[in-house]
Design a protein around this motif. Structure first.
Motif, PDB file in Angstrom:
ATOM      1  N   SER C  78       0.579  -1.449  -0.030  1.00 41.27           N
ATOM      2  CA  SER C  78      -0.052  -0.689  -0.220  1.00 41.27           C
ATOM      3  C   SER C  78       1.263   1.101  -0.148  1.00 41.27           C
ATOM      4  O   SER C  78       0.527   2.137   0.169  1.00 41.27           O
ATOM      5  N   VAL C  79       2.087   1.031  -0.632  1.00 41.88           N
ATOM      6  CA  VAL C  79       3.334   2.428   0.488  1.00 41.88           C
ATOM      7  C   VAL C  79       3.494   3.271  -0.882  1.00 41.88           C
ATOM      8  O   VAL C  79       2.922   2.758  -1.983  1.00 41.88           O
ATOM      9  N   LYS C  80       2.876   5.070  -0.786  1.00 47.14           N
ATOM     10  CA  LYS C  80       3.251   5.501  -2.525  1.00 47.14           C
ATOM     11  C   LYS C  80       4.026   6.630  -1.268  1.00 47.14           C
ATOM     12  O   LYS C  80       3.919   7.088  -0.396  1.00 47.14           O
ATOM     13  N   THR C  81       4.776   7.032  -2.413  1.00 50.06           N
ATOM     14  CA  THR C  81       5.829   7.619  -1.849  1.00 50.06           C
ATOM     15  C   THR C  81       6.283   9.015  -2.750  1.00 50.06           C
ATOM     16  O   THR C  81       5.081   9.248  -3.599  1.00 50.06           O
ATOM     17  N   SER C  82       6.478  10.643  -2.948  1.00 52.65           N
ATOM     18  CA  SER C  82       6.632  11.757  -3.024  1.00 52.65           C
ATOM     19  C   SER C  82       7.875  12.026  -3.061  1.00 52.65           C
ATOM     20  O   SER C  82       7.837  12.021  -1.660  1.00 52.65           O
ATOM     21  N   GLY C  83       8.732  13.617  -3.501  1.00 50.40           N
ATOM     22  CA  GLY C  83       9.869  13.924  -2.972  1.00 50.40           C
ATOM     23  C   GLY C  83      10.394  12.699  -4.169  1.00 50.40           C
ATOM     24  O   GLY C  83      10.766  11.687  -4.796  1.00 50.40           O
ATOM     25  N   GLU C  84      12.166  13.348  -3.254  1.00 52.02           N
ATOM     26  CA  GLU C  84      13.299  12.113  -4.064  1.00 52.02           C
ATOM     27  C   GLU C  84      14.428  12.101  -2.574  1.00 52.02           C
ATOM     28  O   GLU C  84      14.644  12.933  -1.513  1.00 52.02           O
ATOM     29  N   ILE C  85      14.637  10.638  -3.048  1.00 46.67           N
ATOM     30  CA  ILE C  85      16.253  10.577  -2.441  1.00 46.67           C
ATOM     31  C   ILE C  85      17.157  10.391  -2.983  1.00 46.67           C
ATOM     32  O   ILE C  85      17.120   9.312  -3.868  1.00 46.67           O
ATOM     33  N   LEU C  86      18.420  11.516  -3.307  1.00 47.91           N
ATOM     34  CA  LEU C  86      19.247  11.304  -4.411  1.00 47.91           C
ATOM     35  C   LEU C  86      20.593  10.703  -3.475  1.00 47.91           C
ATOM     36  O   LEU C  86      20.843  10.909  -1.661  1.00 47.91           O
ATOM     37  N   TYR C  87      20.932   8.927  -3.822  1.00 48.43           N
ATOM     38  CA  TYR C  87      21.954   8.084  -3.517  1.00 48.43           C
ATOM     39  C   TYR C  87      22.913   8.626  -3.857  1.00 48.43           C
ATOM     40  O   TYR C  87      22.974   8.168  -5.141  1.00 48.43           O
ATOM     41  N   ARG C  88      23.999   9.210  -3.369  1.00 46.74           N
ATOM     42  CA  ARG C  88      25.390   9.773  -4.374  1.00 46.74           C
ATOM     43  C   ARG C  88      25.072  10.483  -5.794  1.00 46.74           C
ATOM     44  O   ARG C  88      25.287   9.934  -6.453  1.00 46.74           O
ATOM     45  N   GLY C  89      24.337  11.245  -5.708  1.00 50.65           N
ATOM     46  CA  GLY C  89      23.059  12.041  -6.497  1.00 50.65           C
ATOM     47  C   GLY C  89      22.449  11.374  -7.297  1.00 50.65           C
ATOM     48  O   GLY C  89      21.795  11.927  -8.423  1.00 50.65           O
ATOM     49  N   ARG C  90      21.918  10.199  -7.233  1.00 51.86           N
ATOM     50  CA  ARG C  90      21.090  10.013  -8.181  1.00 51.86           C
ATOM     51  C   ARG C  90      19.573   9.618  -7.107  1.00 51.86           C
ATOM     52  O   ARG C  90      19.294   8.546  -6.616  1.00 51.86           O
ATOM     53  N   ASN C  91      18.392  10.153  -8.545  1.00 54.58           N
ATOM     54  CA  ASN C  91      17.284   9.604  -7.229  1.00 54.58           C
ATOM     55  C   ASN C  91      17.514   8.347  -7.063  1.00 54.58           C
ATOM     56  O   ASN C  91      16.596   7.268  -8.416  1.00 54.58           O
ATOM     57  N   ILE C  92      17.789   7.461  -5.732  1.00 52.26           N
ATOM     58  CA  ILE C  92      16.107   5.998  -5.344  1.00 52.26           C
ATOM     59  C   ILE C  92      15.459   5.901  -6.342  1.00 52.26           C
ATOM     60  O   ILE C  92      14.574   4.579  -6.462  1.00 52.26           O
TER      61      ILE C  92
END
Ligand SMILES: Nc1ncnc2c1ncn2[C@@H]1O[C@H](COP(=O)(O)OP(=O)(O)OP(=O)(O)O)[C@@H](O)[C@H]1O
Ligand SMILES: Nc1ncnc2c1ncn2[C@@H]1O[C@H](COP(=O)(O)OP(=O)(O)OP(=O)(O)O)[C@@H](O)[C@H]1O
Ligand SMILES: [Mg+2]
Ligand SMILES: [Mg+2]
Ligand SMILES: O=P([O-])([O-])[O-]
Lengths: 292, 292, 270, 308, 270
Positions: C78-92
């Motif tokens: 049921s998970v939904k996300t918004s926004g971003e997480i950059l790992y080493r500069g790249r959005n996961i």
């Protein structure tokens, strides 16, 4: 079961001819003979795999017509419709007689009144006419108890035969327990003094300790009376029908059939039927020879 | 004002305790009665059949002589049947369980499959026989082969294996799954390397119990038309064969009393096979119970 | 209740830290379990070779945030996300970012020790093997190195073939850490790794974490404030799915800027 | 020095087949899971197609309302299924009468009275009863139970509804006992303790608290067991006889739906005859019966599930 | 570790209390779960129409002691006891003391609300019914009286036929109290009755306990020291299966005589 059934395997067996499979099906009346022959034959020709089903005469022909089997056992002669179907399917066949069977009418040993019945009595008892049958209907001195009927499955050759000669195509009494399972019949009749039933002579022989056979018009079924035809009308021949093409093409099928005809008489006696006169087997072997 | 008289309560107490004691005895008696039925059943069969049990009984083919009748063809036939049933049903069952537990989304199709499986579990085995007869024996023209019977039996026990496997898979702790995913394993790697190894005891236990059901089932074999007059061992899955319950059924329906003993001996062999399989299941269950 | 959050970055004051690169940059991350808004506008920057602690009362979203960092949270349908997480500069969350690849770079240690029901050796070799390393000699090396790295080599070197469940819980947890080390990750996520352990095992794991930060970036969720104070460089305080405060651990514990942080740290709630 | 693990991983992950496997496997597994659906469809289609052929020869209403089952008659074959249904119900009734009280009583004993150790020994033994092949039960009914019944009640015939009924009952006891025990064990211990702490005897707890709380599970277990009894084949084939009768007599030979199918299969089911098709019509009826019971069991256990 | 315990009786100082009779006298009670010695030489005297609180850290034997008072502990097969518990002067371990009889005199309320899966009415009427009261009118009266006694009559009087699980947890707990009241017990045992409840429901139950002590003797286990301080007259502090201190609640909380009591109360452990 008697011990005398160990047949010799001089003829066909020694040559260790064939390997292959032979499939048969059909009458459960013939089955005891076939079972014995298959058992002995397996000793003589271990590489030939013979299977014999017991679907009943009609069921056997059904498969025979479909070409699923090489031979088909029957406790009555093949019917017109079946011949027609075989022709349609392009199957040539040969009829071989194997033995005589006396259809035995039996009651429980606890039944101390019935010794003999006439063909008319039998018909009166077994035909469905909407009434409840009592023993006293046949003979006023007999108990006023309801008769309990046991009969082989209505589609078996045994039933067909009884139907033909006794019922004359009337319906069998509907309260009868019908069973393809011969033990069902034997046990049912044994246990109930008011029971009556009929089945192949071999089954009576196998259970003569616990059952009482009824003579018909004064004649009791014995080897002699059956072979001589005195036990009338309830004795009949048993057959097997072989697919000509199978006999010609398959050494195994030919060899098995030859073995069958050579040993059917002895085996029939051993399992409680009556052997045909030797000439009949000789004729069968000659017919077989001609097909090779 | 008090409604509950303490003296009254004490006076009634003995009666209530008596009722309790009586019912305890009744409930215990019911439990023991059920167990007693099992004991009688086993005792009865052992006393009936033990006399006939011998090495020859295991190494002889069936015979028309009760004293010579052996169970070789049926025993080997049943093992052959397992050669088809075990892989077929386990692959199908475990595969379905993995799909349902690991891949299926919660949607209509999934719940339809689930409902379907639980309903299949309640379909009488004789109806599976009709399915096998129509689809495998006739439509796919497999005849009365081991393959046809094996497929039929596989479908019959499929729901049992699916449910047992689902439970086994479900009982693998979610933490193990997480740990594997957390290492960057793919779903299939996680299933093959973590989930299945952890679930294997439960899957095996359930499968063995299901297979022992398949070994004991008779009705589908009868409907398919498995023969009993057979004097050879099958050489492959396309051969015809006979199986333990079929042979027992044949013996128990023979007219001669001696064959009842043979049938009982056959039952002992069947029960020994089942007991063997069940003890393996128990051993597996105990050995691998609760490792995490 | 809508607090507009400004990006939480720790004001870098000490000269040594300025050089450190960010491993994770979280920007305006929101996460819902169905309708439950579990993470709200999270902004966090996590630096390499540091121990970052996440604290907060039960249910505030600590585990959820941690599991978002390696996208394990997506196992909940049921998970939904918004926004971003950059790992080493790249959005996961990028379409073509393979989760398996991400998780190979980011190891995880869980609350309850969860070794596989296999031998100790096979536990450690699991990661390398699924990623295609089959050579027995190389595997042996990796196993030894990882176990040493997790400070448990001496204790188990003679029983590598024993089932991992035959050792104590504290040892099991270190096996799990060794298992994570075996694929030489870049970041290690730890979700209350000592909460199921006795005090002595806890101490060992804490020492280990201190040791590991030389080579790895570590993010650790803990409900134990003393632990956070003892081992972390930075601490983020979560409350109701929001980051209330994120700063150097010393600052958070000695001089929190938010009243709620202070209340929580002084044990007034939670 | 060897390359770092991450480098080795990166190298071996270059190969693409991992991705393909991940795509294909779910499809394969879905196909495998569909086999059970295909089986159901196969069963329904098989039964329906042949049954439809049957109904081209025998009017539908004659089949479902007819009180005479006389398929082998030459002149006037009749296919009224009610006698077979009555036969089936007779056996089922007796089985239920035998199994329900014993099964539930055993379940109560196991879940409420027996200690953990006793339960751990008794329950699997009881389940052995469920694993005994039905052919064995049939043999037992015919060669043991029937003679005993006859010695007590001489009017009982060798083939009757009572003996197989009892034995089918014995066969389904474990099913009721085990499933009911599961349902009763699922009632939280705390509720039981609540009752005990008020001074209830164990019987009062069992009868007034646990059984009512587990009632939906108990009923569902009974319904499933009845469904098993309806579909049971070998016991009735061996011991119930083969006389389709539309009456209330339990002491004489009867025939059930399953036994009819076996009777025809053993004998001459000439392919294409009305008799041949009749086994599918009977099979279909049987299927409908058991399916209704299964759906009912599912409904009962869902609809009447107690909350606690 | 063998501390010889002397019988813990509260020094009676206040004149009003001297008249109170003891409901329970526990003498040298020991209890083992298998080999686990869970209660050690317990000596306690409990007075009627008082609220006696039992406090102590988790696993110290509070619940075990409570369940020994109505012999519910014997449901655990491995339990063995020695010593005696006199209830109203009679040893409850006596051969011919029926547990059922004891339990009709001693009601119990559990940690988690455990109403029967029946209607509210049937829950309350259960006890009277098993004691043979069948008269509908009397039952109605008992139900009303008990529900009033448990301060929940107003909330449920219109839904007596609803399933007891259809109401909130706090209400369920009061239903359980009402159920215990319905058989008019002498003593009511409560094992952390509010630990599963929200603060408002907790307050209601606490008020109710204060109310009930007029008519009943109440023994309440609680892990919440504030609660013990608020509602109880006497408090017993358990530690490792022993009674460390037993006194007036004021004394225990203001001026404990044992260091361990003080440590526990001031939150230094537990
Ligand atoms: N699998 C899930 N499905 C639905 N909701 C979830 C799930 N896991 C967590 N939640 C919800 O998300 C919120 C945050 O949960 P999370 O587990 O992240 O908290 P936490 O801070 O780790 O708490 P704890 O200290 O108890 O571990 C909670 O409201 C929780 O109920
Ligand atoms: N059913 C049981 N079987 C075996 N040991 C038990 C059982 N119940 C409790 N114990 C043990 O007895 C000791 C005392 O337990 P008890 O439940 O009385 O503690 P408690 O003070 O009530 O703790 P809590 O505050 O956690 O409820 C503990 O060591 C516990 O492990
Ligand atoms: Mg968490
Ligand atoms: Mg407790
Ligand atoms: O099996 P039958 O001989 O009776 O056809």
């Amino acid at each position: 079961g008697t011990e005398t059934g160990e047949t010799s395997s001089e003829t066909a067996g020694d040559e260790a001819v064939a390997e292959g499979t032979v499939a048969g099906d059909g009458s459960s009346t013939v089955a005891p003979i076939m079972e014995g022959i298959v058992e002995e034959y397996a000793g003589a020709q271990p590489d030939v795999k013979v299977t014999v089903g017991t679907s009943g005469t009609g069921g056997g022909f059904e498969k025979f017509i479909q070409g699923e089997t090489d031979f088909s056992n029957a406790s009555r002669p093949i019917k017109e419709e079946e011949i027609a179907s075989l022709q349609e399917a392009g199957i040539d066949y040969t009829e071989f007689q194997l033995a005589f069977d006396g259809l035995s009418v039996v009651v429980s040993q606890e039944n101390d009144w019935v010794e003999d019945l006439t063909v008319e009595d039998l018909k009166k008892l077994w035909v469905e006419d909407g009434t409840t049958k009592k023993w006293s209907d046949i003979n006023p001195e007999w108990p006023e108890e309801e008769v309990v009927f046991y009969a082989p499955g209505t589609d078996s050759g045994t039933y067909d035969y009884f139907n033909e000669v006794i019922l004359e195509d009337e319906d069998l009494v509907s309260s009868a327990t019908l069973s393809e399972d011969d033990n069902t019949l034997v046990q049912g009749i044994q246990a109930d003094p008011n029971a009556i039933g009929f089945f192949g002579y071999a089954y009576y022989v196998a259970n003569q300790d616990t059952l009482k056979v009824v003579s018909i018009d004064g004649v009791e079924p014995t080897n002699e009376t059956i072979e001589s035809g005195d036990y009338a009308p309830l004795s009949r021949p048993l057959f097997t029908y072989a697919n000509n093409a199978a006999l010609a093409d398959s050494d195994a099928a030919y060899d098995f059939m030859k073995y069958t005809l050579e040993n059917a008489g002895a085996m029939a006696e051993a399992v409680g039927y009556v052997a045909l006169p030797q000439e009949a087997y000789d004729k069968g072997l000659a017919d077989l020879e001609a097909l090779k | 004002m008090r409604y509950i008289e303490h003296q009254q309560v004490i006076k009634r107490m003995n009666g209530r305790l008596l009722v309790n004691r009586i019912f305890k005895v009744i409930f215990l008696a019911a439990t023991l009665l059920a167990l007693l039925a099992l004991v009688i059943l086993l005792y009865r069969i052992v006393t009936q059949g033990a006399g006939h049990l011998s090495i020859e009984f295991l190494t002889n083919f069936a015979s028309r002589f009760p004293e010579k009748a052996g169970i070789k063809a049926a025993l080997i036939g049943s093992l052959w049947l397992m050669v088809v049933v075990a892989p077929t049903s386990i692959i199908l069952g475990v595969g379905s369980a993995i799909y349902l537990e690991e891949y299926a989304k919660q949607n209509r199709i999934t719940s339809f499959i689930r409902m379907n499986i639980s309903n299949l579990a309640g379909v009488p085995s004789v109806v599976f026989g009709l399915l096998g007869l129509t689809i495998f024996v006739r439509a796919m023209a497999l005849g009365n082969s081991i393959l046809a019977a094996g497929f039929t039996m596989s479908l019959l026990i499929l729901p049992v294996i699916v449910v047992a496997s689902q439970e086994a898979i479900r009982s693998v702790p979610g933490e193990l799954r997480d740990a594997s995913y957390g290492m960057g394993a793919t779903k299939w790697q996680t299933i093959v390397k973590i989930i299945l190894p952890a679930a294997i005891p439960g899957i095996l236990t359930g499968s063995i119990l299901a297979l022992s059901r398949a070994i004991g089932e008779t009705a589908p074999l009868i409907v398919i038309g498995v023969p009993v007059i057979i004097q050879f061992l099958p050489a492959g899955v396309m051969d015809t064969f006979t199986a333990l319950p079929m042979q027992i059924y044949d013996w128990s329906s023979r007219p001669q009393q001696e064959f009842q003993t043979v049938a009982a001996a056959g039952i002992m062999v069947l029960m020994a096979v089942l007991l063997f399989m069940n003890s393996i299941a128990v051993i597996i269950r105990n050995k691998f119970d609760k490792r995490y | 209740m809508t607090t507009i959050m400004t990006k939480k970055t720790v004001t870098e004051t000490r000269s040594t830290e300025i050089a450190k690169k960010a491993v994770y940059e979280t920007n305006q991350l929101n996460l819902w379990y169905g309708n439950n808004h579990a993470l709200k506008n999270i902004d966090l920057e996590i630096k390499e070779n540091e121990v970052t602690a996440i604290i907060g009362p039960s249910g505030c979203g600590k585990s959820t945030y941690l599991k978002t960092l390696n996208r394990m949270v997506e196992l909940v349908p049921s998970v939904k996300t918004s926004g971003e997480i950059l790992y080493r500069g790249r959005n996961i969350f990028d379409q073509d970012y393979g989760v398996e690849e991400l998780r190979t770079r980011v190891g995880m240690v869980f609350q309850k020790p969860n070794p596989f029901p296999k031998s100790i050796y096979d536990n450690i070799a699991y990661g390398p093997r699924i990623h295609g390393i089959k050579n027995k000699k190389i595997l042996d090396e990796i196993v030894e190195k990882s176990l040493r790295g997790a400070a448990i080599w001496e204790e188990v070197k003679d029983r590598l073939n024993d089932n991992a469940y035959s050792i104590s819980g504290g040892q099991q947890q270190r096996i799990c850490i060794a298992r994570a080390l075996a694929i030489e990750p870049d970041v290690i996520l730890m979700d209350e790794p000592t909460s199921a352990l006795d005090p002595i095992s806890t101490l060992k794991v804490e020492e280990l974490v201190q040791e590991l930060k030389k080579d790895y970036s570590i993010i650790i969720v803990t409900h134990n404030m003393q632990q956070a104070a003892r081992i972390s460089d930075k601490t983020a305080f979560f409350l109701n799915g929001e980051v209330i405060e994120y700063d150097h651990t010393d600052t958070i514990f000695s001089n929190p800027s938010d009243k709620r942080t202070e209340d929580y740290i002084s044990g007034r709630f939670g | 020095m060897r390359p770092s693990v991450q480098e080795m991983i990166a190298r071996s992950n270059g190969k693409k087949n991992k991705k393909i496997i991940e795509k294909i496997i779910p499809i394969i597994l879905f196909l495998i899971a569909s086999v059970s659906v295909l089986t159901s469809i196969g069963i329904v289609l098989t039964l329906i197609v042949e049954t439809i052929t049957f109904f081209t020869r025998v009017p539908f209403f004659d089949f479902i309302f007819g009180t005479t089952w006389l398929p082998f008659s030459n002149k006037d074959a009749q296919f009224g299924i009610l006698p077979l249904i009555v036969g089936t119900l007779k056996v089922t009734l007796i089985a239920t009468v035998v199994a329900v009280p014993i099964g539930i009583a055993a379940a109560i004993y196991l879940s409420e009275y027996a200690s953990e150790n006793v339960r751990r020994v008794l329950k699997p033994i009881l389940e052995v009863l469920a694993g005994v092949p039905t052919i064995v039960y049939g043999f037992f009914a015919l060669t043991f139970v029937t003679p005993i019944l006859q010695s007590v009640f001489p009017e009982i015939k060798i083939f009757n509804a009572i003996s197989p009924g009892i034995v089918v009952g014995i066969m389904i006891i474990p099913m009721i006992a085990s499933l009911s025990e599961d349902a009763m064990s699922a009632v939280p211990k705390s509720i039981r303790e609540g009752a005990l702490a008020m001074g209830s005897t164990k019987f009062e707890v069992a009868w007034k608290i646990t059984v009512p709380a587990a009632l939906s599970g108990i009923i569902a277990s009974v319904v499933l067991a009845v469904s098993r009894a309806i579909g049971e084949t070998m016991i009735v084939s061996l011991a119930a006889g083969s006389t389709p009768r539309f009456d209330g007599d339990f002491t004489g030979s009867i025939q059930t739906m399953t036994a009819y199918i076996v009777q025809v299969s053993k004998g001459d089911a000439g392919y294409g005859t009305t008799i041949y098709y009749s086994i599918y019509a009977v099979g279909f009826t049987l299927f409908v019966f058991t399916m209704m019971m299964n759906v009912l069991a599912g409904y009962v256990s869902k609809r009447f599930r107690e909350e606690y």
